[in-house]
Design an enzyme around this catalytic site. Structure first.
Site, mmCIF file in Angstrom:
data_model
loop_
_atom_site.group_PDB
_atom_site.id
_atom_site.type_symbol
_atom_site.label_atom_id
_atom_site.label_comp_id
_atom_site.label_asym_id
_atom_site.label_seq_id
_atom_site.Cartn_x
_atom_site.Cartn_y
_atom_site.Cartn_z
ATOM 1 N N GLU A 58 48.405 28.239 40.234
ATOM 2 C CA GLU A 58 47.637 29.353 40.802
ATOM 3 C C GLU A 58 46.898 30.146 39.729
ATOM 4 O OE1 GLU A 58 50.116 31.108 44.352
ATOM 5 O OE2 GLU A 58 51.498 30.356 42.818
ATOM 6 N N ARG B 115 58.993 26.600 48.885
ATOM 7 C CA ARG B 115 58.538 27.441 47.775
ATOM 8 C C ARG B 115 59.571 28.544 47.564
ATOM 9 N NH1 ARG B 115 53.029 30.700 48.477
ATOM 10 N NH2 ARG B 115 54.378 31.996 49.776
ATOM 11 N N ARG C 54 40.903 39.035 46.166
ATOM 12 C CA ARG C 54 40.725 38.596 47.558
ATOM 13 C C ARG C 54 41.016 39.698 48.561
ATOM 14 N NH1 ARG C 54 45.668 35.583 49.716
ATOM 15 N NH2 ARG C 54 47.346 35.923 48.225
ATOM 16 N N ARG D 187 57.234 28.904 53.202
ATOM 17 C CA ARG D 187 57.355 30.202 52.521
ATOM 18 C C ARG D 187 58.745 30.773 52.788
ATOM 19 N NH1 ARG D 187 52.823 30.448 55.805
ATOM 20 N NH2 ARG D 187 50.798 30.262 54.745
ATOM 21 N N ASN E 222 44.300 30.054 47.206
ATOM 22 C CA ASN E 222 43.938 31.458 47.424
ATOM 23 C C ASN E 222 43.990 32.260 46.126
ATOM 24 O OD1 ASN E 222 43.778 30.725 50.093
ATOM 25 N ND2 ASN E 222 45.700 31.681 50.692
ATOM 26 N N ASP E 223 45.110 32.156 45.406
ATOM 27 C CA ASP E 223 45.237 32.892 44.145
ATOM 28 C C ASP E 223 44.358 32.282 43.058
ATOM 29 O OD1 ASP E 223 46.764 35.248 44.147
ATOM 30 O OD2 ASP E 223 48.610 34.130 44.444
ATOM 31 N N HIS F 126 52.244 42.033 54.624
ATOM 32 C CA HIS F 126 53.362 41.391 55.317
ATOM 33 C C HIS F 126 52.950 40.996 56.736
ATOM 34 C CE1 HIS F 126 56.202 43.976 52.603
ATOM 35 N NE2 HIS F 126 55.514 43.091 51.930
ATOM 36 N N CYS G 52 46.894 23.607 48.588
ATOM 37 C CA CYS G 52 47.432 24.443 49.659
ATOM 38 C C CYS G 52 46.673 25.763 49.678
ATOM 39 C CB CYS G 52 48.915 24.687 49.416
ATOM 40 S SG CYS G 52 49.636 25.880 50.540
#
Length: 746
Positions: free
Chosen positions: A606, A507, A640, A471, A629-630, A364, A677
């Site tokens: 993803e 999102r 990651r 987000r 990223n995912d 977070h 992204c």
């Protein structure tokens, strides 16, 4: 003194206090202490070994060994019996040291004459400072009372070391918190920052480890524990109707606060001569030492609860509350073991950088730090014990490195780096409003990622053409209860207002994995990244999804609206989510609410599986955003969050770029808009290669738009694509070397 009684232990501590109160220099004081311990415990030898660096122990004082070996005898951690104590933080007690496992013969000390060996760690709050050893010629195993007495003495030595009682010549006796320290962590948010330390939880300093009056100390302990118990009971009463997880934590607090074993051990420490504060800290140190050895997540959390409770008790005893009266320094860099998103948002953009002893790149805190564009380093071991408020500190978020109290050479080099970065940003300002068109005429759309209202001013300042990813989970993460629909609607409305007509892609709630809501019951999953998260949570809890969709539809107030669902793994998940959108629209129509003038519903790609979905998926979906990223972690099967593997695989790997090309081709067939992204979109070299594979929209953090656009304006994507194709034909694993050679020639 084979069997130390409590009164003898107090007598020894009393003699130690006299020695420490003397005007002797640090070395003389340490020499006197080793003599007192050997005399009190009836041993021929007492030695103190302290760390001179992270891996090396040094003999700093001795009674009984050859005096010439002081500051000359050194050993690596884990080497010899002393090194074993330091490595594992556990007592070594043997009647036959020369034949014990791991014994190391050191001829310069003359210790082969001594048979019995007792070594205890000198540690403070889990930080290993050294080893305290007693030895005797007589072959005997020291009694439990003797071990206990030496542990108490070791704890006092640790406190006095922390307070600078043994400062002298040489690295091992150098003053703490004054030397330059280099700490390697993990980069969680890029950027560089220079400033001054601000400790989120100031350390409690115990200045009186030895007690005059044990009875008085027992009374102080009992009064403080009672105050602690009352405080926990009040928190429980206030939170009785709150979320279950918070209640469980407070129940654990109450259990520990009422633990008879915890209380008995502290009472025994006081009976042996420690002050109430020192007794609490001794128990806390042992809890932290156990915590470092425990693999079970539940037990670690419980030990962490005990650690937090000990901190509260120490603050009651010492009066050193969290609010010390100190003012936030100029250019503050926040230091903490860990921190929640709510606390971090309270500090806001006033922070220059953040360094966490724990944390992860997906935590977070990392999400908020990215939203605030603040450099963040996590897994910075020992930073909370090394740093003091006001210390000069430099944070390299690009490399995951922290320079604490840096020397002038480091300061000069670091400031040069910051200056170069500032100059580059000034150059990028000149192309802010220029479209990103490559030399061969290809137009690339430059979008920014956001998650807070505070991000929106960057739309104009960065030159972004819109928000490619907003987000929405941050508003859920920073609260202790589910936000209201009206609150979300007001926020989303302000976001659209601030965008001044530029596109914003919202999102939907992306929780689970490393983003667990404080009020959501945690799920026990062996691999949460592959578990119940994102759209899976939304489809299983449609009420939450509908509430957020209603807030988004109402916020649009007749304007165009773009919504995308995260972590879609198969066509049916998208269809189910789209059906929820249609049901929500129909309900809004019945209620008479104004509907968006245009509604686009997209999906984040993803998981590799979605790239092979039926063509009908690509025909139906309004747009696709590759969540780099995912996708990369699943493509390479490389977590990651795992430093051992996450840097092992390159985005410019031929296989990964070929996979991206496959997605581009499928979207081209159906005319589906496609964007990328993720962190790689904001890295210039990776970004131009993604553009060469056919990606025409990139979404990144605002600070990356300038560097990426600057490189795009200078490249020929046709040439770059040929270089990638040639590398693929040669059988290269990655195209990076060939691409870098081309870019150096620009």
């Amino acid at each position: 003194m084979a069997d130390s009684t409590e009164s003898e232990s107090r007598k020894l501590l009393g003699r130690l206090r006299e020695a420490m109160a003397s005007d002797d220099a640090g070395q003389a004081r340490l020499d006197k202490i080793t003599h007192l311990i050997a005399d009190s415990m009836g041993t021929e030898v007492c030695s103190v070994y302290l760390f001179r660096d992270d891996e090396t122990l040094e003999l700093c004082a001795t009674q009984g060994l050859n005096i010439e070996s002081v500051h000359q005898t050194r050993m690596r951690i884990g080497e010899g019996l002393v090194g074993r104590v330091a490595r594992f933080g556990k007592v070594v007690n043997t009647p036959d040291a020369p034949n014990a496992k791991g014994f190391r013969y050191m001829p310069e000390t003359g210790e082969e004459r001594y048979s019995s060996f007792l070594g205890v760690p000198v540690q403070r709050l889990g930080e290993m400072l050294g080893v305290l050893v007693v030895q005797s010629k007589e072959a005997r195993e020291f009694s439990s009372d003797a071990v206990y007495a030496l542990e108490v003495v070791a704890m006092v030595i640790a406190e006095m070391t922390e307070l600078g009682a043994f400062v002298g010549e040489g690295a091992a006796l150098s003053p703490l918190h004054q030397q330059a320290v280099l700490i390697h962590g993990t980069s969680a948010q890029e950027g560089a920052a220079e400033g001054n330390v601000w400790l989120h939880e100031p350390r409690v300093i115990v200045t009186n480890p030895i007690a005059d009056d044990p009875q008085r100390e027992l009374e102080r302990l009992h009064d403080a524990v009672e105050e602690l118990r009352v405080g926990v009971d009040k928190m429980l009463e206030v939170s009785r109707n709150g979320d279950k997880e918070q209640l469980q934590v407070l129940e654990a607090y109450r259990m520990f606060a009422n633990s008879k074993g915890w209380m008995r051990r502290m009472e025994e420490d006081i009976a042996r001569g420690l002050s109430a504060e020192a007794a609490v800290e001794k128990e806390q140190s042992q809890a932290r030492a156990r915590m470092s050895q425990v693999q079970d997540a539940y037990l670690r959390e419980r030990l962490s609860d005990l650690d937090d409770l000990s901190n509260r008790l120490l603050r009651i005893l010492t009066g050193q509350g969290a609010d010390t009266g100190a003012e936030l320094p100029e250019n503050p860099i926040l230091i903490a073991r860990n921190i929640g998103p709510g606390d971090l948002l309270e500090y806001g953009r006033g922070l220059r950088g953040i360094v966490l002893e724990e944390g992860s790149v997906g935590s977070h805190a990392a999400i908020v730090a990215r939203a605030l564009a603040i450099p963040l380093v996590v897994n910075a071991k020992r930073i909370t014990t090394e740093a003091l408020n006001g210390d000069h500190i430099m944070v390299d978020g690009d490399q995951g490195v922290v320079h604490l109290r840096p020397d002038e050479t480091v300061v000069g080099a670091f400031r040069d780096k910051i200056a170069m970065h500032t100059q580059a940003q000034e150059r990028y300002a000149s192309i802010r409003n220029k479209p990103a068109v490559t030399t061969d005429g290809q137009r690339i759309n430059m979008m920014m990622n956001a998650g807070l209202m505070a991000d929106l001013p960057s739309l104009d300042g960065s030159g972004a053409e819109g928000v490619g990813l907003f987000r929405t989970e941050l508003q859920f993460l920073v609260r202790n209860q589910m936000p209201k629909r009206s609150e979300l609607k007001a926020l989303y409305q302000r976001v659209l207002d601030a965008a001044h007509g530029k596109p914003v892609v919202f999102r939907t709630l992306d929780i689970g994995s490393d983003k667990v809501l404080p009020y959501m019951k945690p799920t026990d999953e062996p691999n949460p990244a592959l578990g119940w998260r994102a759209i899976r949570v939304g489809l299983d809890k449609p009420g939450v999804m509908r509430m957020q969709l209603q807030a988004l539809l109402r916020a649009a107030e007749g304007r165009p609206l773009s919504v995308m669902f995260p972590f879609v793994a198969q066509f049916e998940e998208y269809r189910a989510a789209k059906a929820e959108v249609e049901k929500t629209i129909e309900r809004e129509r019945i209620l008479g609410h104004v509907l968006p003038s245009d509604l686009e519903v997209g999906a984040m790609l993803e998981t590799p599986s979605l790239a092979y979905a039926p063509q009908k998926f690509f025909d139906e979906v309004a747009f696709i955003s590759i969540g780099g990223n995912d996708l990369k972690q699943f493509f390479f099967a490389a977590d990651r969050e795992n430093e051992r593997v996450r840097r092992r695989y390159d985005t410019l790997n031929v296989s990964f770029l070929s996979f991206i090309e496959r997605i581009v081709e499928r979207c081209a067939i159906s005319g589906t808009p496609l964007s990328f992204c993720g962190e790689d979109a904001g890295r210039p070299v990776e970004a131009v290669c993604l553009a060469a594979m056919g990606i025409r929209t990139l979404s990144m953090r605002p600070a990356s738009i300038g560097p990426v656009k600057s490189l795009l304006l200078r490249v020929d994507l046709g040439e770059l694509r040929k270089i990638i194709a040639d590398a693929r034909h040669r059988g290269d694993q990655a195209v990076r070397p060939a691409v870098m050679e081309y870019l150096r020639g620009l």
